[in-house]
Motif scaffolding. Structure first.
Motif, PDB file in Angstrom:
ATOM      1  N   LEU A 212      45.887  50.563  38.595  1.00 54.25           N
ATOM      2  CA  LEU A 212      44.459  50.371  38.835  1.00 54.25           C
ATOM      3  C   LEU A 212      44.107  50.596  40.303  1.00 54.25           C
ATOM      4  CD1 LEU A 212      43.477  47.293  36.625  1.00 54.25           C
ATOM      5  CD2 LEU A 212      42.908  49.700  36.274  1.00 54.25           C
ATOM      6  N   GLY A 213      44.992  50.187  41.197  1.00 55.25           N
ATOM      7  CA  GLY A 213      44.759  50.433  42.619  1.00 55.25           C
ATOM      8  C   GLY A 213      44.651  51.910  42.917  1.00 55.25           C
ATOM      9  N   LEU A 214      45.496  52.706  42.241  1.00 53.58           N
ATOM     10  CA  LEU A 214      45.438  54.161  42.413  1.00 53.58           C
ATOM     11  C   LEU A 214      44.083  54.694  41.983  1.00 53.58           C
ATOM     12  CD1 LEU A 214      46.955  56.822  43.046  1.00 53.58           C
ATOM     13  CD2 LEU A 214      47.731  56.816  40.659  1.00 53.58           C
ATOM     14  N   TYR A 215      43.537  54.120  40.906  1.00 54.40           N
ATOM     15  CA  TYR A 215      42.214  54.570  40.431  1.00 54.40           C
ATOM     16  C   TYR A 215      41.120  54.220  41.436  1.00 54.40           C
ATOM     17  CZ  TYR A 215      37.870  54.852  37.854  1.00 54.40           C
ATOM     18  OH  TYR A 215      36.575  55.155  37.486  1.00 54.40           O
ATOM     19  N   TYR A 216      41.063  52.947  41.854  1.00 58.60           N
ATOM     20  CA  TYR A 216      39.940  52.484  42.680  1.00 58.60           C
ATOM     21  C   TYR A 216      40.014  52.962  44.131  1.00 58.60           C
ATOM     22  CZ  TYR A 216      38.041  49.707  38.918  1.00 58.60           C
ATOM     23  OH  TYR A 216      37.452  49.328  37.726  1.00 58.60           O
ATOM     24  N   PHE A 217      41.210  53.289  44.608  1.00 66.36           N
ATOM     25  CA  PHE A 217      41.337  53.708  46.008  1.00 66.36           C
ATOM     26  C   PHE A 217      41.530  55.213  46.180  1.00 66.36           C
ATOM     27  CE2 PHE A 217      42.558  49.203  46.269  1.00 66.36           C
ATOM     28  CZ  PHE A 217      41.686  48.794  47.269  1.00 66.36           C
ATOM     29  N   VAL A 218      41.875  55.909  45.089  1.00 63.26           N
ATOM     30  CA  VAL A 218      42.101  57.352  45.210  1.00 63.26           C
ATOM     31  C   VAL A 218      41.288  58.141  44.179  1.00 63.26           C
ATOM     32  CG1 VAL A 218      43.812  59.215  45.155  1.00 63.26           C
ATOM     33  CG2 VAL A 218      44.440  56.970  46.107  1.00 63.26           C
TER      34      VAL A 218
ATOM     35  N   ILE B 153      31.453  46.952  35.531  1.00 68.16           N
ATOM     36  CA  ILE B 153      31.883  45.641  36.031  1.00 68.16           C
ATOM     37  C   ILE B 153      33.005  45.090  35.161  1.00 68.16           C
ATOM     38  CG2 ILE B 153      31.088  43.379  36.821  1.00 68.16           C
ATOM     39  CD1 ILE B 153      28.260  44.386  36.794  1.00 68.16           C
ATOM     40  N   GLU B 154      32.922  45.339  33.853  1.00 68.06           N
ATOM     41  CA  GLU B 154      33.993  44.900  32.953  1.00 68.06           C
ATOM     42  C   GLU B 154      35.327  45.523  33.356  1.00 68.06           C
ATOM     43  OE1 GLU B 154      32.094  43.875  28.614  1.00 68.06           O
ATOM     44  OE2 GLU B 154      32.414  45.987  29.085  1.00 68.06           O
ATOM     45  N   ASN B 155      35.299  46.811  33.689  1.00 69.93           N
ATOM     46  CA  ASN B 155      36.540  47.475  34.090  1.00 69.93           C
ATOM     47  C   ASN B 155      37.080  46.913  35.404  1.00 69.93           C
ATOM     48  OD1 ASN B 155      36.696  49.135  31.849  1.00 69.93           O
ATOM     49  ND2 ASN B 155      35.550  50.802  32.791  1.00 69.93           N
ATOM     50  N   LEU B 156      36.175  46.616  36.340  1.00 66.99           N
ATOM     51  CA  LEU B 156      36.605  45.986  37.589  1.00 66.99           C
ATOM     52  C   LEU B 156      37.187  44.598  37.329  1.00 66.99           C
ATOM     53  CD1 LEU B 156      36.740  46.068  40.698  1.00 66.99           C
ATOM     54  CD2 LEU B 156      34.406  45.154  40.737  1.00 66.99           C
TER      55      LEU B 156
ATOM     56  N   VAL C 193      42.817  34.217  45.681  1.00 73.62           N
ATOM     57  CA  VAL C 193      42.018  35.391  46.054  1.00 73.62           C
ATOM     58  C   VAL C 193      41.519  36.127  44.814  1.00 73.62           C
ATOM     59  CG1 VAL C 193      42.168  37.709  47.061  1.00 73.62           C
ATOM     60  CG2 VAL C 193      43.036  35.737  48.327  1.00 73.62           C
ATOM     61  N   PHE C 194      42.372  36.322  43.824  1.00 69.70           N
ATOM     62  CA  PHE C 194      41.968  37.043  42.619  1.00 69.70           C
ATOM     63  C   PHE C 194      41.224  36.153  41.633  1.00 69.70           C
ATOM     64  CE2 PHE C 194      45.343  40.013  44.000  1.00 69.70           C
ATOM     65  CZ  PHE C 194      44.631  41.203  43.912  1.00 69.70           C
ATOM     66  N   LEU C 195      41.474  34.846  41.695  1.00 68.01           N
ATOM     67  CA  LEU C 195      40.798  33.927  40.790  1.00 68.01           C
ATOM     68  C   LEU C 195      39.295  33.920  41.030  1.00 68.01           C
ATOM     69  CD1 LEU C 195      40.744  31.546  38.747  1.00 68.01           C
ATOM     70  CD2 LEU C 195      41.110  30.028  40.705  1.00 68.01           C
ATOM     71  N   ILE C 196      38.876  33.916  42.282  1.00 68.85           N
ATOM     72  CA  ILE C 196      37.453  33.790  42.606  1.00 68.85           C
ATOM     73  C   ILE C 196      36.614  34.904  41.979  1.00 68.85           C
ATOM     74  CG2 ILE C 196      35.770  33.788  44.501  1.00 68.85           C
ATOM     75  CD1 ILE C 196      37.934  32.345  46.199  1.00 68.85           C
ATOM     76  N   PRO C 197      36.931  36.195  42.203  1.00 70.81           N
ATOM     77  CA  PRO C 197      36.114  37.235  41.552  1.00 70.81           C
ATOM     78  C   PRO C 197      36.244  37.239  40.031  1.00 70.81           C
ATOM     79  CG  PRO C 197      38.010  38.220  42.651  1.00 70.81           C
ATOM     80  CD  PRO C 197      37.955  36.792  43.077  1.00 70.81           C
ATOM     81  N   THR C 198      37.411  36.826  39.521  1.00 67.60           N
ATOM     82  CA  THR C 198      37.580  36.762  38.067  1.00 67.60           C
ATOM     83  C   THR C 198      36.596  35.776  37.460  1.00 67.60           C
ATOM     84  OG1 THR C 198      39.952  37.250  38.286  1.00 67.60           O
ATOM     85  CG2 THR C 198      39.213  36.308  36.206  1.00 67.60           C
ATOM     86  N   VAL C 199      36.469  34.607  38.070  1.00 69.63           N
ATOM     87  CA  VAL C 199      35.545  33.584  37.581  1.00 69.63           C
ATOM     88  C   VAL C 199      34.102  34.028  37.775  1.00 69.63           C
ATOM     89  CG1 VAL C 199      34.720  31.228  37.950  1.00 69.63           C
ATOM     90  CG2 VAL C 199      37.180  31.697  37.946  1.00 69.63           C
ATOM     91  N   VAL C 200      33.788  34.557  38.955  1.00 65.69           N
ATOM     92  CA  VAL C 200      32.412  34.963  39.258  1.00 65.69           C
ATOM     93  C   VAL C 200      31.936  36.050  38.302  1.00 65.69           C
ATOM     94  CG1 VAL C 200      30.943  36.102  40.972  1.00 65.69           C
ATOM     95  CG2 VAL C 200      32.509  34.291  41.686  1.00 65.69           C
TER      96      VAL C 200
END
Length: 324
Positions: free
Chosen positions: A141-147, A186-189, A211-218
């Motif tokens: 997923l990092g490869l998708y969002y950053f490249v 947003i679902e994919n993110l 760090v990852f919990l916060i955006p997951t909940v939001v």
């Protein structure tokens, strides 16, 4: 394999708690679990949550069956993405496959060790395997969002194909629509955030987990709130409610495992003795149980409305037939 779509167009309109004050947009059809993307995702969701519930309670056979079927449904979703040539969705479904595979591999090891205590324990070995399988999903997923995404390396798809993967679109608030064209984006993110949370959990890395919990909940809260103000989105909204409860259960369970290492033994959900009621995992199983009750509630409302022909699509089809 093609998805069946209606020619009836359901308007997206805002209304205070509109999801609960209006009937569902589309009728329930059991065939949709395999012929439509959203239906397949719902079935995947139920199996995945049932697997987690079985895992928290140490129900071996239930966990194995539901986990295997969740993995199968992920393969089916990958096949749908290939069939429709929606490469962005395929990219995220591949990551989801790695996520569920790693998660199931992890669950299997603990269920196995408790079910077969005389055999060689495999939990520690599988936990390490899981950590790297989830890491592979994160890198993908990092490869998708950053490249891939910034450089627009994947071919575009038509609006018609895009709509197949977003069968119940909603109107986003301006603050969100200026960044994300559709709720589906947003679902994919959200997959990236949740996968990151689980990866940090597998590695027992507390800061990354937070760090990852916060955006997951939001993001989960955003899904629920936005759809609750949309007419005819009862089914979608209730599934987002299930998702919020699932995340709450994950938080309880992960807290007990990451911060209280002796607070992670599985217990039968109906064991009300002192030991289980003093573990976070036990309360996690109850939150998952409630979320599964929400799923039952959805169908107790959705199926009767479908039988009575009261969903929006059915009513508009009747009106169209009478007027012609």
């Amino acid at each position: 394999m093609g998805g069946v779509r209606s020619s009836i167009v359901i308007k997206n309109e805002f209304q205070f708690l509109g999801a609960f004050r209006t009937v569902p947009a589309r009728p329930w059809n059991p065939l949709d679990y395999f012929r439509t993307v959203r239906g397949a995702e719902y079935l995947q969701l139920y199996c995945w949550m049932l697997k987690d519930f079985a895992w928290t309670c140490d129900y071996y056979y239930m966990g194995m069956i539901c986990g295997a079927f969740a993995l199968f449904m992920t393969v089916w979703l990958n096949a749908l993405a290939i069939y429709y040539k929606h490469w962005v969705e395929l990219w995220h479904y591949i990551a989801t496959f790695l996520w569920i595979w790693g998660n199931f591999w992890w669950a299997y090891s603990e269920l196995h060790d408790h079910q077969f205590p005389n055999e060689k324990p495999i939990y520690d070995e599988h936990t390490e395997d899981t950590s790297w399988i989830l890491t592979a999903g994160m890198c993908w997923l990092g490869l998708y969002y950053f490249v891939v995404y910034p450089l627009k390396l994947l071919p575009p798809v038509s609006e018609e194909v895009d709509d197949i993967f977003d069968e119940c679109p909603v109107v986003l608030p301006t603050a969100l629509s200026s960044v994300f064209p559709k709720l589906r984006n947003i679902e994919n993110l959200h997959i990236l955030c949740w996968l990151g949370k689980d990866t940090a959990w597998a590695f027992l890395i507390k800061p990354f987990w937070i760090v990852f919990l916060i955006p997951t909940v939001v993001l989960s809260f955003i899904f629920f709130v936005v759809t609750s103000f949309q007419k005819h989105r009862f089914v979608s909204n209730m599934h987002y409610m299930m998702q919020c409860l699932w995340i709450a259960a994950n938080i309880l369970w992960a807290y007990g495992e990451i911060w209280e290492l002796d607070d992670d033994l599985p217990w039968n959900i109906f064991n009300f003795s002192y030991e289980p009621t003093h573990t976070m995992r036990y309360y996690s199983s109850w939150v998952l149980f409630v979320s599964l009750l929400v799923a039952i509630l959805i169908y107790l409302i959705w199926i009767p409305l479908t039988i009575l022909g009261m969903t929006t699509e059915q009513r508009e089809a009747k009106e169209s037939k009478h007027s012609s």
